[in-house]
Design a protein around this motif. Structure first.
Motif, short mmCIF file in Angstrom:
data_model
loop_
_atom_site.label_atom_id
_atom_site.label_comp_id
_atom_site.label_asym_id
_atom_site.label_seq_id
_atom_site.Cartn_x
_atom_site.Cartn_y
_atom_site.Cartn_z
N THR A 13 17.96 17.65 27.95
CA THR A 13 18.83 18.43 28.83
C THR A 13 18.54 19.91 28.60
OG1 THR A 13 20.55 16.75 28.60
CG2 THR A 13 21.23 18.88 29.46
N PRO A 15 19.35 24.01 28.77
CA PRO A 15 20.58 24.75 28.55
C PRO A 15 21.37 24.91 29.85
CG PRO A 15 18.73 25.87 27.54
CD PRO A 15 18.17 24.76 28.38
N GLY A 17 24.32 27.46 30.65
CA GLY A 17 25.31 28.48 30.36
C GLY A 17 24.93 29.76 31.08
N THR A 21 18.71 31.80 26.54
CA THR A 21 18.61 31.26 25.19
C THR A 21 17.16 31.32 24.71
OG1 THR A 21 18.09 29.01 25.90
CG2 THR A 21 20.44 29.60 25.78
N TYR A 23 15.51 28.82 23.92
CA TYR A 23 14.88 27.70 24.63
C TYR A 23 14.35 28.17 25.99
CZ TYR A 23 14.13 23.06 26.62
OH TYR A 23 13.55 21.95 27.20
N ASP A 24 15.14 28.99 26.70
CA ASP A 24 14.70 29.51 27.99
C ASP A 24 13.41 30.33 27.83
OD1 ASP A 24 16.89 28.47 29.51
OD2 ASP A 24 18.13 30.14 28.80
N THR A 69 17.91 18.75 35.16
CA THR A 69 18.51 19.83 34.38
C THR A 69 17.57 21.02 34.23
OG1 THR A 69 17.88 18.91 32.21
CG2 THR A 69 20.04 18.26 33.13
N HIS A 70 16.27 20.76 34.12
CA HIS A 70 15.32 21.86 33.99
C HIS A 70 15.12 22.59 35.32
CE1 HIS A 70 14.66 20.22 30.02
NE2 HIS A 70 13.99 21.33 29.72
N ARG A 73 18.16 24.75 35.75
CA ARG A 73 18.07 25.92 34.87
C ARG A 73 17.06 26.93 35.40
NH1 ARG A 73 21.54 28.50 31.58
NH2 ARG A 73 20.43 29.60 29.93
#
Length: 94
Positions: A13, A15, A17, A21, A23-24, A69-70, A73
């Motif tokens: 999944t 992020p 928010g 992040t 991760y981004d 989810t990606h 995002r």
């Protein structure tokens, strides 16, 4: 021959928010590739296999979740996240 993605390891999944992040940052190229594929109307299974390196035949539920989810995002980052990037820069990984 298909090109291997720059970032081959992705979380199940992405992020979700209103802040960027680490991760981004690590997956920015993945997000860009997904946006390009979406704009071109590529099939989600092909994107999952090529960009995310997940076999949609052997892991259909996971593949779809990771893709959805990606992509969500990536769209958020293209509409809102870039403003945070310009204002604050990339978050630092620990």
């Amino acid at each position: 021959m298909r090109e291997k993605p720059h970032n081959s390891h992705v979380a199940d999944t992405a992020p979700a928010g209103d802040i960027l992040t680490p991760y981004d940052r690590e997956h920015a190229v993945t997000y860009m590739r997904m946006l390009d594929a979406d704009r071109e109307g590529a099939d989600w299974r092909e994107v999952t296999e090529i960009v995310l390196q997940i076999n949609p035949e052997s892991e259909p539920e996971r593949a779809r979740q990771v893709y959805d989810t990606h992509l969500a995002r990536a769209k958020w980052a293209s509409r809102h996240g870039y403003k945070l990037l310009l204002k604050h820069g990339w978050p630092v990984s620990n």
